[in-house]
Structures are given as structure tokens and as C-alpha cells.
Write a protein that holds these residues in place. Structure first.
Motif, PDB file in Angstrom:
ATOM      1  N   GLY A 136      41.115  34.631  26.556  1.00  0.00           N
ATOM      2  CA  GLY A 136      41.261  35.877  25.797  1.00  0.00           C
ATOM      3  C   GLY A 136      39.918  36.403  25.320  1.00  0.00           C
ATOM      4  O   GLY A 136      39.615  37.589  25.456  1.00  0.00           O
ATOM      5  N   ILE A 137      39.083  35.515  24.806  1.00  0.00           N
ATOM      6  CA  ILE A 137      37.778  35.927  24.278  1.00  0.00           C
ATOM      7  C   ILE A 137      36.924  36.583  25.362  1.00  0.00           C
ATOM      8  O   ILE A 137      36.239  37.564  25.123  1.00  0.00           O
ATOM      9  N   VAL A 138      36.963  36.054  26.589  1.00  0.00           N
ATOM     10  CA  VAL A 138      36.137  36.640  27.656  1.00  0.00           C
ATOM     11  C   VAL A 138      36.890  37.724  28.433  1.00  0.00           C
ATOM     12  O   VAL A 138      36.424  38.195  29.460  1.00  0.00           O
ATOM     13  N   GLY A 139      38.058  38.114  27.920  1.00  0.00           N
ATOM     14  CA  GLY A 139      38.736  39.277  28.477  1.00  0.00           C
ATOM     15  C   GLY A 139      39.547  39.014  29.734  1.00  0.00           C
ATOM     16  O   GLY A 139      39.732  39.905  30.553  1.00  0.00           O
ATOM     17  N   LEU A 140      40.038  37.783  29.901  1.00  0.00           N
ATOM     18  CA  LEU A 140      40.921  37.492  31.036  1.00  0.00           C
ATOM     19  C   LEU A 140      42.298  37.101  30.488  1.00  0.00           C
ATOM     20  O   LEU A 140      42.388  36.332  29.530  1.00  0.00           O
ATOM     21  N   ASP A 141      43.333  37.628  31.117  1.00  0.00           N
ATOM     22  CA  ASP A 141      44.696  37.347  30.679  1.00  0.00           C
ATOM     23  C   ASP A 141      45.058  35.889  31.003  1.00  0.00           C
ATOM     24  O   ASP A 141      45.079  35.500  32.172  1.00  0.00           O
ATOM     25  N   ALA A 142      45.324  35.106  29.963  1.00  0.00           N
ATOM     26  CA  ALA A 142      45.522  33.661  30.157  1.00  0.00           C
ATOM     27  C   ALA A 142      46.668  33.370  31.117  1.00  0.00           C
ATOM     28  O   ALA A 142      46.553  32.528  32.013  1.00  0.00           O
ATOM     29  N   ALA A 143      47.774  34.078  30.948  1.00  0.00           N
ATOM     30  CA  ALA A 143      48.942  33.784  31.780  1.00  0.00           C
ATOM     31  C   ALA A 143      48.625  34.019  33.264  1.00  0.00           C
ATOM     32  O   ALA A 143      49.104  33.301  34.133  1.00  0.00           O
ATOM     33  N   ARG A 144      47.790  35.005  33.533  1.00  0.00           N
ATOM     34  CA  ARG A 144      47.473  35.324  34.934  1.00  0.00           C
ATOM     35  C   ARG A 144      46.447  34.384  35.538  1.00  0.00           C
ATOM     36  O   ARG A 144      46.477  34.111  36.743  1.00  0.00           O
ATOM     37  N   TYR A 145      45.507  33.936  34.749  1.00  0.00           N
ATOM     38  CA  TYR A 145      44.353  33.238  35.331  1.00  0.00           C
ATOM     39  C   TYR A 145      44.362  31.723  35.167  1.00  0.00           C
ATOM     40  O   TYR A 145      43.749  31.007  35.943  1.00  0.00           O
ATOM     41  N   ARG A 146      45.069  31.232  34.147  1.00  0.00           N
ATOM     42  CA  ARG A 146      44.975  29.833  33.763  1.00  0.00           C
ATOM     43  C   ARG A 146      45.192  28.869  34.932  1.00  0.00           C
ATOM     44  O   ARG A 146      44.476  27.887  35.101  1.00  0.00           O
ATOM     45  N   ASP A 147      46.188  29.153  35.770  1.00  0.00           N
ATOM     46  CA  ASP A 147      46.562  28.196  36.819  1.00  0.00           C
ATOM     47  C   ASP A 147      45.985  28.526  38.192  1.00  0.00           C
ATOM     48  O   ASP A 147      46.316  27.888  39.180  1.00  0.00           O
ATOM     49  N   ARG A 148      45.116  29.533  38.259  1.00  0.00           N
ATOM     50  CA  ARG A 148      44.482  29.834  39.543  1.00  0.00           C
ATOM     51  C   ARG A 148      43.304  28.901  39.788  1.00  0.00           C
ATOM     52  O   ARG A 148      42.843  28.209  38.887  1.00  0.00           O
ATOM     53  N   TYR A 149      42.791  28.955  41.020  1.00  0.00           N
ATOM     54  CA  TYR A 149      41.605  28.178  41.377  1.00  0.00           C
ATOM     55  C   TYR A 149      40.407  29.128  41.498  1.00  0.00           C
ATOM     56  O   TYR A 149      40.591  30.323  41.759  1.00  0.00           O
ATOM     57  N   PRO A 150      39.190  28.609  41.311  1.00  0.00           N
ATOM     58  CA  PRO A 150      38.007  29.474  41.318  1.00  0.00           C
ATOM     59  C   PRO A 150      37.911  30.376  42.553  1.00  0.00           C
ATOM     60  O   PRO A 150      37.500  31.543  42.444  1.00  0.00           O
ATOM     61  N   SER A 151      38.330  29.879  43.728  1.00  0.00           N
ATOM     62  CA  SER A 151      38.210  30.699  44.943  1.00  0.00           C
ATOM     63  C   SER A 151      39.121  31.929  44.883  1.00  0.00           C
ATOM     64  O   SER A 151      38.961  32.864  45.676  1.00  0.00           O
ATOM     65  N   GLN A 152      40.079  31.925  43.966  1.00  0.00           N
ATOM     66  CA  GLN A 152      41.006  33.067  43.862  1.00  0.00           C
ATOM     67  C   GLN A 152      40.517  34.119  42.856  1.00  0.00           C
ATOM     68  O   GLN A 152      41.269  35.013  42.493  1.00  0.00           O
ATOM     69  N   LEU A 153      39.269  33.961  42.390  1.00  0.00           N
ATOM     70  CA  LEU A 153      38.725  34.901  41.403  1.00  0.00           C
ATOM     71  C   LEU A 153      37.561  35.680  42.010  1.00  0.00           C
ATOM     72  O   LEU A 153      36.889  35.189  42.921  1.00  0.00           O
ATOM     73  N   SER A 154      37.314  36.863  41.468  1.00  0.00           N
ATOM     74  CA  SER A 154      36.126  37.625  41.883  1.00  0.00           C
ATOM     75  C   SER A 154      34.892  36.987  41.250  1.00  0.00           C
ATOM     76  O   SER A 154      34.993  36.164  40.330  1.00  0.00           O
ATOM     77  N   GLY A 155      33.717  37.408  41.726  1.00  0.00           N
ATOM     78  CA  GLY A 155      32.469  36.862  41.189  1.00  0.00           C
ATOM     79  C   GLY A 155      32.341  37.088  39.689  1.00  0.00           C
ATOM     80  O   GLY A 155      31.957  36.192  38.941  1.00  0.00           O
ATOM     81  N   GLY A 156      32.701  38.289  39.240  1.00  0.00           N
ATOM     82  CA  GLY A 156      32.596  38.606  37.814  1.00  0.00           C
ATOM     83  C   GLY A 156      33.576  37.790  36.984  1.00  0.00           C
ATOM     84  O   GLY A 156      33.253  37.327  35.886  1.00  0.00           O
ATOM     85  N   GLU A 157      34.775  37.585  37.525  1.00  0.00           N
ATOM     86  CA  GLU A 157      35.769  36.773  36.811  1.00  0.00           C
ATOM     87  C   GLU A 157      35.307  35.321  36.708  1.00  0.00           C
ATOM     88  O   GLU A 157      35.456  34.678  35.670  1.00  0.00           O
ATOM     89  N   ARG A 158      34.695  34.834  37.794  1.00  0.00           N
ATOM     90  CA  ARG A 158      34.189  33.450  37.755  1.00  0.00           C
ATOM     91  C   ARG A 158      33.097  33.306  36.698  1.00  0.00           C
ATOM     92  O   ARG A 158      33.009  32.303  36.010  1.00  0.00           O
ATOM     93  N   GLN A 159      32.266  34.357  36.575  1.00  0.00           N
ATOM     94  CA  GLN A 159      31.196  34.256  35.584  1.00  0.00           C
ATOM     95  C   GLN A 159      31.762  34.251  34.169  1.00  0.00           C
ATOM     96  O   GLN A 159      31.251  33.561  33.295  1.00  0.00           O
ATOM     97  N   ARG A 160      32.844  35.000  33.956  1.00  0.00           N
ATOM     98  CA  ARG A 160      33.490  34.947  32.631  1.00  0.00           C
ATOM     99  C   ARG A 160      34.033  33.554  32.349  1.00  0.00           C
ATOM    100  O   ARG A 160      33.940  33.065  31.223  1.00  0.00           O
ATOM    101  N   VAL A 161      34.622  32.940  33.376  1.00  0.00           N
ATOM    102  CA  VAL A 161      35.149  31.591  33.191  1.00  0.00           C
ATOM    103  C   VAL A 161      34.005  30.630  32.866  1.00  0.00           C
ATOM    104  O   VAL A 161      34.136  29.755  32.009  1.00  0.00           O
ATOM    105  N   GLY A 162      32.858  30.838  33.535  1.00  0.00           N
ATOM    106  CA  GLY A 162      31.683  30.005  33.243  1.00  0.00           C
ATOM    107  C   GLY A 162      31.278  30.116  31.775  1.00  0.00           C
ATOM    108  O   GLY A 162      30.961  29.129  31.115  1.00  0.00           O
ATOM    109  N   VAL A 163      31.315  31.346  31.234  1.00  0.00           N
ATOM    110  CA  VAL A 163      30.972  31.553  29.831  1.00  0.00           C
ATOM    111  C   VAL A 163      32.030  30.898  28.931  1.00  0.00           C
ATOM    112  O   VAL A 163      31.700  30.225  27.948  1.00  0.00           O
ATOM    113  N   ALA A 164      33.308  31.067  29.293  1.00  0.00           N
ATOM    114  CA  ALA A 164      34.391  30.455  28.507  1.00  0.00           C
ATOM    115  C   ALA A 164      34.225  28.937  28.480  1.00  0.00           C
ATOM    116  O   ALA A 164      34.382  28.301  27.437  1.00  0.00           O
TER     117      ALA A 164
END
Ligand code: ATP
Ligand code: MG
Length: 392
Positions: A136-164
Motif C-alpha cells: 500500500g505504501i508504495v502504491g501497489l494493490d496488495a490483493a492484486r500483487y501479493r501472490d504474483r511472481y517478479p516476472s509478472q510485474l513491469s520494471g517500475g512495479e518491480r522497483q516499487r517492490v524493491g523499495v517495499a
């Protein structure tokens, strides 16, 4: 309280480099990747290390969490020499965002974020809650992203996860190595703003590496400009870097558009405002004319009862007799909030083809006038000192 949850709510840490040198090649006289680096980052501040490729930024960062050991000198965190600390324990107290995000491909996003909490032995439910909160803090919807794998994210989304992930154990210190390097300028701008927003609440100490001087000026409370050979060229707040580059190298590195960059750091509230000659609808025109003739600025500003601007009268258009009417006042100048940057203010003046804007307070009441000349004067290096307020 769980003993391993002590990390939560940590205050920020002070970081000190004391004559830190790193030579990868053995021998006293080998070329240094980092050379005699000394600076202090106060707790709660963002310090940006910026400089050309190969100048030693990543090496400097990795010495802070002891992925690399200095050849000479020492690094202190909150006054303690980190060489005396257990490197594993040290790393758990430091959030680290690496140059290529480095998410584990076979773990879900939720698991990736909870790496450090897991190592710290937090209960599974607490790990999950923390991962969701951080998404939530990095602006990604938890329900949508929590159970995905890194390869299923865009580059920008992966960088947000890195910050999280780096924020997961609420570390007092974060190291971020080109955290927004791999995304397009629009996403980058968005991630920068998000980090500044989060930082306004969290007030971590952050060492942030970039080779982009604009990013350094935007993000840094302090900027360490490094040059090839791993030397510190200048260590200063952004406004000072722009106003007084310490060397030809720094001047060239910050660019010929220093004045424009200074404008994006300074705000309307930093300027001395001109008092406006004002009147209200129904006021005596002859009296208004007398007052405006005595003022060097040939315009009268009509304001309502609350002091909010209605429009202008040109000196030549004020009737000799009778009263002032709101209908006769002509179009408004752009309105500036005290926190409007001078860059935005100038752009608004140019767009409106006018030479003065009206600074108003939160209630919309006139504070004073700002002219294009004021803005140009402020942007000159010998103009009024800029008050940098990154993150505001
Ligand atoms: N493991 C290593 N062994 C030998 N030399 C190294 C090693 N790692 C880095 N270097 C050298 O040290 C210098 C500084 O490297 P570093 O990775 O710190 O640069 P950087 O400023 O992060 O560059 P970039 O902007 O390209 O990421 C470079 O000249 C690099 O080639
Ligand atoms: Mg690097």
C-alpha cells in the motif's frame, strides 16, 4: 513485545564516513575506487551520491553494509564503528535496494517483501500484514500483487517492490543504489514523488545513489558529488551546489542550466513580496487614483471583503470620479501559493503573458505581488539564498 520486533519504530541513524578509501587492486599505490571519502549524513536526511559511471558510488554504498570492506578509514553508524559489528546483524538493520532490484524470482511478491522479517523470526501473520501494508505504501494493490511472481510485474512495479522490501523491517537506514534507474521518466518521476511522500512521514536516513544530477537535486537534502578516482568533489545541500559549485568539474556536472535548477528549489515564500495597492468595489475612484499615482507599479488590485483578488485596474482606466466597480476590473494574474516553486511561477507568468502574479494564502487572501524580474533575480547565484526544502 517480540524481541525481534524491536526494529519497528526505530529512529533514523547518523552515518559518518571518515577518510574511507577502497582499492580493489592490492598494493599501497593501486588506483583507488574510493579515495579518502569523508562526510556526515545527519539522522533523517536523504544524502545522494552522484557522479559519472565508475566513480565509486556502489562501492561506497556497499561499504556501509559491509558487503565490501574499506582498505582504510572507517564508517560509523550512530557513532559506532561498523567494523566492530556482526555484518549479518548490521545488514538486518539496513534496508538495501540494489541496482537491479534483485527480487528472488521463485518467491512471490509478498515473500520477497518479507525476507528480512522472516530472517528476524516474525510470526507468519505479522510478516503477511507487513507485506500488505508496504505494498500500500508504495502504491501497489496488495490483493492484486501479493501472490504474483517478479516476472509478472513491469520494471517500475518491480522497483516499487524493491523499495517495499527495503522498508520491511523499518530500518533506521536505507541504502538505495539507482533504485529508479530502469524505468521511463514518467514512472521515475512518480516513484521519486512517492519516496519523498513516504519519507516525509518516516524520516529515514537514506543514502541514495544516482548518476542523474536532476534526480540528485530533487531527492537530496545533501548531495555528495563524486568524480572519477572515487574522490569527493563537493558535499552540500542542492541549493548551495547550484549557487556555488566548488570546482570546474562540479559546475560542468550540474550543468549550464544551474539558474533554472535553482528555480525548482526555491518557492514563492522565499521571495520578498511587493505590497499591492488594493481597493474594494464601491471605493472612491479619485482616492484610488491618487494612491496608485504615488506607487511605482501602475496597477490597482481590486479585492473582495475577505481580501481575495477580483481583478486589475490599469492606472489609465481608473475613472476620475465615482466609485470602483468589480465589472470594470480586468482579468486576473496567475495566483501563486507560498509553496509554488519559482520554476512553476515563471512558467505561469509566461503562459499568461503577464509580468506579475499574485501570492495568496490558504484562504485565498492577497499576500503580495511577484514579478518575473523578482524570479530572475532570485535565480541568479548572487540572489537571495535559496532555502532548499526537498520533500516538502
Ligand atoms: N570487484 C571489483 N574488482 C575490481 N574493481 C572493481 C570491482 N568493483 C568495482 N570496481 C571498480 O571500481 C570502480 C568503482 O566502481 P563502482 O561500481 O563503485 O562505480 P559506480 O560509481 O557505482 O558506477 P556505475 O554508475 O556505473 O554503477 C570502477 O572503476 C570499477 O571498475
Ligand atoms: Mg553503481
Amino acid at each position: 513485545m517480540e524481541p525481534d520486533e524491536r526494529a519497528l519504530g526505530n529512529a533514523a541513524a547518523t552515518v559518518e564516513f571518515e577518510h574511507v578509501t577502497k582499492r580493489y587492486d592490492a598494493g599501497e599505490n593501486g588506483p583507488g575506487a574510493v579515495n579518502d571519502l569523508s562526510f556526515v549524513v545527519p539522522a533523517g536526511k536523504i544524502c545522494v551520491l552522484v557522479g559519472p559511471s565508475g566513480c565509486g558510488k556502489t562501492t561506497s554504498l556497499k561499504m556501509v553494509n559491509r558487503l565490501i570492506e574499506p582498505t582504510a578509514g572507517r564508517i560509523l553508524i550512530d557513532g559506532r564503528d561498523i567494523s566492530t559489528e556482526d555484518p549479518i546483524g548490521l545488514r538486518r538493520r539496513i534496508g538495501y535496494v540494489i541496482q537491479q532490484t534483485g527480487l528472488f524470482p521463485h518467491q512471490t511478491i509478498g515473500e520477497n517483501i518479507a525476507v528480512v522479517p522472516r530472517l528476524l523470526g516474525w510470526p507468519a501473520s505479522r510478516q503477511r500484514e507487513r507485506a500488505e501494508e508496504l505494498l500500500g505504501i508504495v502504491g501497489l494493490d496488495a490483493a492484486r500483487y501479493r501472490d504474483r511472481y517478479p516476472s509478472q510485474l513491469s520494471g517500475g512495479e518491480r522497483q516499487r517492490v524493491g523499495v517495499a522490501r527495503a522498508l520491511a523491517a523499518d530500518p533506521p537506514l536505507m541504502l538505495m543504489d539507482e533504485p529508479f534507474g530502469a524505468v521511463d521518466p514518467i514512472v521515475r518521476e512518480h516513484l521519486q514523488n512517492e519516496l519523498l511522500r513516504v519519507q516525509a512521514d518516516l524520516a529515514k536516513t537514506i543514502l541514495f545513489v544516482t548518476h542523474d544530477i536532476d534526480e540528485a537535486i530533487k531527492m537530496g537534502d545533501l548531495v555528495a558529488v563524486m568524480q572519477n578516482g572515487g574522490r569527493l568533489a563537493q558535499f552540500a545541500p542542492p541549493a548551495e551546489l547550484l549557487a556555488r559549485p566548488a570546482s570546474e568539474f562540479v559546475a560542468r556536472f550540474v550543468g549550464a542550466d544551474r539558474g533554472l535548477k535553482r528555480m525548482s528549489l526555491m518557492r514563492v515564500r522565499d521571495l520578498p513580496l511587493h505590497a499591492a495597492v488594493t481597493a474594494r468595489p464601491g471605493d472612491d475612484a479619485a482616492d484610488a487614483l491618487r494612491r496608485i499615482t504615488a506607487d511605482p507599479f501602475p496597477y490597482l488590485l481590486l479585492v473582495d471583503r475577505s481580501g481575495a483578488p477580483i481583478g486589475w485596474f490599469d492606472e489609465a482606466e481608473i475613472p476620475a470620479t465615482g466609485t470602483l466597480s468589480a465589472d470594470a476590473a480586468v482579468s486576473m494574474s496567475p495566483l501563486f501559493a507560498p509553496e509554488t516553486t519559482l520554476k512553476d511561477a515563471l512558467s505561469m507568468l509566461l503562459d499568461n503573458e503577464v509580468q506579475a502574479g499574485i501570492a495568496v494564502d490558504r484562504g485565498g487572501r492577497v499576500l503580495g505581488l511577484v514579478t518575473d524580474g523578482d524570479i530572475a533575480a532570485a535565480a541568479r547565484p548572487d540572489g537571495p539564498a535559496a532555502r532548499p526544502d526537498a520533500g516538502a
